[in-house]
Design a protein around this motif. Sequence first.
Motif, PDB file in Angstrom:
ATOM      1  N   SER A 102       0.899  -1.276  -0.173  1.00 31.86           N
ATOM      2  CA  SER A 102      -0.051  -0.124  -0.096  1.00 31.86           C
ATOM      3  C   SER A 102       1.017   1.195   0.117  1.00 31.86           C
ATOM      4  CB  SER A 102      -0.940  -0.018   1.034  1.00 31.86           C
ATOM      5  OG  SER A 102      -1.616   1.300   1.472  1.00 31.86           O
ATOM      6  N   PRO A 103       0.425   2.465  -0.766  1.00 33.59           N
ATOM      7  CA  PRO A 103       1.171   3.469  -0.665  1.00 33.59           C
ATOM      8  C   PRO A 103       1.426   4.265   0.745  1.00 33.59           C
ATOM      9  CG  PRO A 103      -0.713   3.899  -2.157  1.00 33.59           C
ATOM     10  CD  PRO A 103      -0.728   2.343  -1.441  1.00 33.59           C
ATOM     11  N   TYR A 104       0.142   3.659   1.602  1.00 37.21           N
ATOM     12  CA  TYR A 104       0.232   4.229   3.172  1.00 37.21           C
ATOM     13  C   TYR A 104       1.001   3.371   3.931  1.00 37.21           C
ATOM     14  CZ  TYR A 104      -3.538   6.808   0.797  1.00 37.21           C
ATOM     15  OH  TYR A 104      -4.213   7.545   0.153  1.00 37.21           O
ATOM     16  N   ALA A 105       1.799   2.297   3.703  1.00 39.57           N
ATOM     17  CA  ALA A 105       2.483   1.350   4.427  1.00 39.57           C
ATOM     18  C   ALA A 105       3.401   2.035   5.268  1.00 39.57           C
ATOM     19  CB  ALA A 105       2.727   0.142   3.751  1.00 39.57           C
ATOM     20  N   SER A 106       4.252   3.072   4.824  1.00 36.95           N
ATOM     21  CA  SER A 106       5.310   3.802   5.350  1.00 36.95           C
ATOM     22  C   SER A 106       4.631   4.734   6.509  1.00 36.95           C
ATOM     23  CB  SER A 106       5.942   4.647   4.249  1.00 36.95           C
ATOM     24  OG  SER A 106       5.027   5.802   3.762  1.00 36.95           O
ATOM     25  N   TYR A 107       3.454   4.777   6.490  1.00 38.84           N
ATOM     26  CA  TYR A 107       2.878   5.620   7.851  1.00 38.84           C
ATOM     27  C   TYR A 107       2.560   4.523   8.829  1.00 38.84           C
ATOM     28  CZ  TYR A 107       3.014   9.335   4.520  1.00 38.84           C
ATOM     29  OH  TYR A 107       3.208  10.507   3.377  1.00 38.84           O
ATOM     30  N   LEU A 108       2.756   3.057   8.808  1.00 43.08           N
ATOM     31  CA  LEU A 108       2.376   2.325   9.623  1.00 43.08           C
ATOM     32  C   LEU A 108       2.726   2.490  11.122  1.00 43.08           C
ATOM     33  CD1 LEU A 108       0.533  -0.255  10.412  1.00 43.08           C
ATOM     34  CD2 LEU A 108       2.312  -1.703   9.600  1.00 43.08           C
ATOM     35  N   PRO A 109       4.081   2.954  11.032  1.00 44.55           N
ATOM     36  CA  PRO A 109       4.737   3.052  12.530  1.00 44.55           C
ATOM     37  C   PRO A 109       4.034   4.406  13.051  1.00 44.55           C
ATOM     38  CG  PRO A 109       6.334   2.907  10.623  1.00 44.55           C
ATOM     39  CD  PRO A 109       5.224   2.680  10.127  1.00 44.55           C
ATOM     40  N   GLY A 110       3.660   5.453  12.364  1.00 40.83           N
ATOM     41  CA  GLY A 110       2.976   6.623  12.531  1.00 40.83           C
ATOM     42  C   GLY A 110       1.665   6.389  13.302  1.00 40.83           C
ATOM     43  N   SER A 166      -5.522  19.897  14.171  1.00 42.73           N
ATOM     44  CA  SER A 166      -5.438  19.290  12.719  1.00 42.73           C
ATOM     45  C   SER A 166      -6.646  18.607  12.435  1.00 42.73           C
ATOM     46  CB  SER A 166      -4.012  18.610  12.532  1.00 42.73           C
ATOM     47  OG  SER A 166      -2.734  19.447  12.710  1.00 42.73           O
ATOM     48  N   PHE A 167      -7.059  17.563  13.114  1.00 43.33           N
ATOM     49  CA  PHE A 167      -8.280  17.012  12.900  1.00 43.33           C
ATOM     50  C   PHE A 167      -9.291  17.760  12.688  1.00 43.33           C
ATOM     51  CE2 PHE A 167     -12.029  14.667  14.376  1.00 43.33           C
ATOM     52  CZ  PHE A 167     -12.141  13.734  13.539  1.00 43.33           C
ATOM     53  N   THR A 168      -9.565  18.758  13.543  1.00 45.16           N
ATOM     54  CA  THR A 168     -10.783  19.798  13.417  1.00 45.16           C
ATOM     55  C   THR A 168     -10.671  20.242  11.999  1.00 45.16           C
ATOM     56  OG1 THR A 168     -10.733  19.885  15.667  1.00 45.16           O
ATOM     57  CG2 THR A 168     -12.124  21.494  14.263  1.00 45.16           C
ATOM     58  N   SER A 169      -9.590  20.619  11.702  1.00 45.64           N
ATOM     59  CA  SER A 169      -9.258  21.366  10.580  1.00 45.64           C
ATOM     60  C   SER A 169      -9.585  20.405   9.214  1.00 45.64           C
ATOM     61  CB  SER A 169      -7.780  22.273  10.277  1.00 45.64           C
ATOM     62  OG  SER A 169      -7.672  22.665   9.169  1.00 45.64           O
ATOM     63  N   TYR A 170      -8.883  19.380   9.277  1.00 43.55           N
ATOM     64  CA  TYR A 170      -9.108  18.462   8.202  1.00 43.55           C
ATOM     65  C   TYR A 170     -10.474  18.038   8.240  1.00 43.55           C
ATOM     66  CZ  TYR A 170      -3.904  18.098   8.662  1.00 43.55           C
ATOM     67  OH  TYR A 170      -2.683  18.159   8.820  1.00 43.55           O
ATOM     68  N   SER A 171     -11.207  17.813   9.053  1.00 44.60           N
ATOM     69  CA  SER A 171     -12.785  17.475   9.111  1.00 44.60           C
ATOM     70  C   SER A 171     -13.493  18.548   8.484  1.00 44.60           C
ATOM     71  CB  SER A 171     -13.111  16.992  10.374  1.00 44.60           C
ATOM     72  OG  SER A 171     -12.666  15.842  10.973  1.00 44.60           O
ATOM     73  N   ALA A 172     -13.261  19.810   8.951  1.00 47.67           N
ATOM     74  CA  ALA A 172     -13.893  20.684   8.443  1.00 47.67           C
ATOM     75  C   ALA A 172     -13.890  20.952   7.133  1.00 47.67           C
ATOM     76  CB  ALA A 172     -13.549  21.961   9.398  1.00 47.67           C
ATOM     77  N   SER A 173     -12.489  20.833   6.464  1.00 47.24           N
ATOM     78  CA  SER A 173     -12.371  21.090   5.073  1.00 47.24           C
ATOM     79  C   SER A 173     -12.923  20.055   4.191  1.00 47.24           C
ATOM     80  CB  SER A 173     -10.625  21.109   4.932  1.00 47.24           C
ATOM     81  OG  SER A 173     -10.325  19.785   4.964  1.00 47.24           O
ATOM     82  N   GLY A 174     -13.631  18.869   4.756  1.00 45.75           N
ATOM     83  CA  GLY A 174     -14.349  18.053   3.837  1.00 45.75           C
ATOM     84  C   GLY A 174     -13.183  16.775   3.406  1.00 45.75           C
ATOM     85  N   LYS A 186     -12.235  10.297   5.681  1.00 44.82           N
ATOM     86  CA  LYS A 186     -11.685   9.670   6.987  1.00 44.82           C
ATOM     87  C   LYS A 186     -10.017   9.195   6.573  1.00 44.82           C
ATOM     88  CE  LYS A 186     -16.042   8.918   9.141  1.00 44.82           C
ATOM     89  NZ  LYS A 186     -16.887   7.873   9.601  1.00 44.82           N
ATOM     90  N   SER A 187     -10.265   8.441   5.314  1.00 38.37           N
ATOM     91  CA  SER A 187      -8.850   7.818   5.096  1.00 38.37           C
ATOM     92  C   SER A 187      -7.904   8.870   4.759  1.00 38.37           C
ATOM     93  CB  SER A 187      -9.032   6.689   3.835  1.00 38.37           C
ATOM     94  OG  SER A 187      -9.279   7.492   2.972  1.00 38.37           O
ATOM     95  N   ASP A 188      -8.147  10.000   4.201  1.00 40.90           N
ATOM     96  CA  ASP A 188      -7.196  11.075   3.885  1.00 40.90           C
ATOM     97  C   ASP A 188      -6.858  11.636   5.424  1.00 40.90           C
ATOM     98  OD1 ASP A 188      -7.146  10.682   1.274  1.00 40.90           O
ATOM     99  OD2 ASP A 188      -8.276  12.588   0.753  1.00 40.90           O
ATOM    100  N   THR A 189      -8.001  11.990   6.248  1.00 43.84           N
ATOM    101  CA  THR A 189      -7.614  12.425   7.681  1.00 43.84           C
ATOM    102  C   THR A 189      -6.473  11.561   8.369  1.00 43.84           C
ATOM    103  OG1 THR A 189      -9.681  13.664   7.458  1.00 43.84           O
ATOM    104  CG2 THR A 189      -8.466  13.433   9.657  1.00 43.84           C
ATOM    105  N   ALA A 190      -6.895  10.388   8.306  1.00 47.39           N
ATOM    106  CA  ALA A 190      -6.029   9.309   9.077  1.00 47.39           C
ATOM    107  C   ALA A 190      -4.626   9.394   8.501  1.00 47.39           C
ATOM    108  CB  ALA A 190      -6.649   8.122   9.033  1.00 47.39           C
ATOM    109  N   VAL A 191      -4.494   9.481   7.323  1.00 48.45           N
ATOM    110  CA  VAL A 191      -3.077   9.491   6.586  1.00 48.45           C
ATOM    111  C   VAL A 191      -2.182  10.909   7.061  1.00 48.45           C
ATOM    112  CG1 VAL A 191      -1.883   9.580   4.622  1.00 48.45           C
ATOM    113  CG2 VAL A 191      -3.559   7.655   4.846  1.00 48.45           C
ATOM    114  N   MET A 192      -2.967  11.801   6.960  1.00 50.07           N
ATOM    115  CA  MET A 192      -2.223  13.259   7.255  1.00 50.07           C
ATOM    116  C   MET A 192      -2.026  13.361   8.742  1.00 50.07           C
ATOM    117  SD  MET A 192      -4.998  15.424   4.589  1.00 50.07           S
ATOM    118  CE  MET A 192      -4.282  16.821   5.276  1.00 50.07           C
ATOM    119  N   LEU A 193      -2.959  12.721   9.665  1.00 53.21           N
ATOM    120  CA  LEU A 193      -2.629  12.844  10.906  1.00 53.21           C
ATOM    121  C   LEU A 193      -1.563  12.038  11.384  1.00 53.21           C
ATOM    122  CD1 LEU A 193      -6.246  12.872  12.501  1.00 53.21           C
ATOM    123  CD2 LEU A 193      -4.590  14.751  12.432  1.00 53.21           C
ATOM    124  N   ALA A 194      -1.380  10.623  10.656  1.00 55.18           N
ATOM    125  CA  ALA A 194      -0.231   9.814  10.821  1.00 55.18           C
ATOM    126  C   ALA A 194       1.055  10.406  10.564  1.00 55.18           C
ATOM    127  CB  ALA A 194      -0.422   8.592  10.212  1.00 55.18           C
TER     128      ALA A 194
END
Length: 106
Positions: A7-15, A42-50, A53-61
């Motif tokens: 997965s392209p997100y595998a590098s974020y697994l430790p995060g 950041s979570f509040t901002s990402y959620s408010a911007s639409g 959930k998966s984008d928000t999770a990756v960005m938070l990690a």
Amino acid sequence: MPSDPSSPYASYLPGFMSLRLLLLRSMRSANEEEIVRILLSSFTSYSASGRTKSDTAVMLARDFMYLSQNVPDQQQNQQAQPQPQPQPQPQHQPQHQHQHQPQHQP
């Protein structure tokens, strides 16, 4: 959390794992509390911007991985910074006042 190593997100697994464990902890250091505060904002901002959930999770990690390397530990930061030295206070020079001295009369 990505479970597929290709997965392209595998590098974020430790995060993902570290962030999850941090959020589950009941006691945190001041440094960890600061990171959590930033991530909640950041979570509040990402959620408010639409964001999804998966984008928000990756960005938070990703944010967590960055912050955990770049937000200085408060104790180390306090020890590493020199303590401010007290500035010498300017000394007041006594002002010579002209005292009225009686004049001698002949």
